[in-house]
Enzyme design. Structure first.
Site, PDB file in Angstrom:
ATOM      1  N   HIS A  46       0.214   5.260   6.746  1.00 34.17           N
ATOM      2  CA  HIS A  46       0.129   5.453   5.335  1.00 34.17           C
ATOM      3  C   HIS A  46       0.323   7.191   5.296  1.00 34.17           C
ATOM      4  O   HIS A  46      -0.217   7.785   5.630  1.00 34.17           O
ATOM      5  CB  HIS A  46      -0.811   5.217   4.642  1.00 34.17           C
ATOM      6  N   SER A  65       0.749  -1.314   0.075  1.00 31.22           N
ATOM      7  CA  SER A  65      -0.143   0.122  -0.038  1.00 31.22           C
ATOM      8  C   SER A  65       0.790   1.333  -0.025  1.00 31.22           C
ATOM      9  O   SER A  65       0.380   2.437  -0.407  1.00 31.22           O
ATOM     10  CB  SER A  65      -0.938  -0.211   1.419  1.00 31.22           C
ATOM     11  N   GLY A  75      -1.813  -4.304   0.872  1.00 31.14           N
ATOM     12  CA  GLY A  75      -2.069  -5.330   1.646  1.00 31.14           C
ATOM     13  C   GLY A  75      -1.036  -6.524   1.485  1.00 31.14           C
ATOM     14  O   GLY A  75      -0.991  -7.772   1.980  1.00 31.14           O
ATOM     15  N   ASN A 129       3.707  -5.773   5.681  1.00 27.82           N
ATOM     16  CA  ASN A 129       2.651  -6.300   6.236  1.00 27.82           C
ATOM     17  C   ASN A 129       3.028  -7.728   6.647  1.00 27.82           C
ATOM     18  O   ASN A 129       2.214  -8.377   7.720  1.00 27.82           O
ATOM     19  CB  ASN A 129       1.761  -6.674   4.874  1.00 27.82           C
ATOM     20  N   ASP A 167      -4.156   6.855  10.174  1.00 25.91           N
ATOM     21  CA  ASP A 167      -4.153   5.529  10.659  1.00 25.91           C
ATOM     22  C   ASP A 167      -2.680   5.268  11.103  1.00 25.91           C
ATOM     23  O   ASP A 167      -2.054   4.469  11.697  1.00 25.91           O
ATOM     24  CB  ASP A 167      -4.321   4.514   9.481  1.00 25.91           C
TER      25      ASP A 167
END
Length: 203
Positions: A181, A31, A68, A97, A178
């Site tokens: 990012h 991402s 992801g 991830n 979040d």
């Protein structure tokens, strides 16, 4: 017959040379490279593509990043992407991830190793982009996670950017809600950071 053949031969000799196909930079990321939460034109990969279009004629960027994505996903996809795009340079930005899920370090390293090996075998140069994990995962894991990238780069003799988010890591305002990012305004810094290692490969 000869009189007919000569003009045709002369005409063929004057035909302009066929344009060389653009050389490709293939980005295999998660991402952070797919531009999560951003407009398509705002991510660092898109900004890099714009720079390459202006400064490196004969090159193009293909962004095969998926939000992801894990190293296992990248390893499963690499052969198909290499065959489809025939890149001259492969940028590998994967592992975050894996780390956030606490996946085994040896497994992540094996997947990255497979991607680097396949890319080199295809004739492409490789830029490996590393990540770092938050300290709450424990010192042994976070250190081992970081060491994977440097060890692989040394083993394969490929270019390494140790930490993608280094220019913005300590700036909370550079991240979306979040806290994972980067926001749009931070993307040019990431582009410039990656460029330090990518530009020398575009020769």
């Amino acid at each position: 017959m000869l009189a007919v053949a000569f003009p045709a031969a002369a005409q063929a000799a004057k035909a302009p040379p066929a344009a060389q196909p653009a050389r490709t930079v293939l980005v295999m990321g998660d991402s952070l490279s797919a531009g999560y939460g951003l407009a398509a034109s705002q991510g660092w990969v898109s900004l890099t593509a714009d720079r390459i279009a202006k400064t490196k004629p004969g090159w193009r960027v293909v962004n095969a990043s998926i939000s992801g994505e894990t190293t296992a996903g990248g390893a499963a996809r690499i052969d198909g992407e290499l065959k489809r795009n025939k890149p001259a340079v492969v940028v590998i930005e994967l592992g975050a991830n894996d780390g956030l899920r606490g996946l085994p370090l040896a497994q992540s390293r094996a997947n990255l190793d497979r991607m680097i090996t396949a890319s080199k075998k295809s004739g492409a140069k490789v830029l490996l982009i590393g990540m770092r994990m938050p300290p709450n995962l424990g010192r042994e894991y976070t250190q081992g996670f970081s060491d994977n990238y440097s060890a692989l780069a040394k083993q394969h003799g490929v270019a390494l950017l140790p930490f993608l988010l280094e220019p913005i890591a300590t700036d909370r305002t550079a991240f979306q809600d979040d806290n994972l990012h980067p926001v749009a305004s931070a993307q040019p810094k990431l582009r410039d950071h990656v460029w330090t290692q990518l530009a020398p490969l575009l020769r």
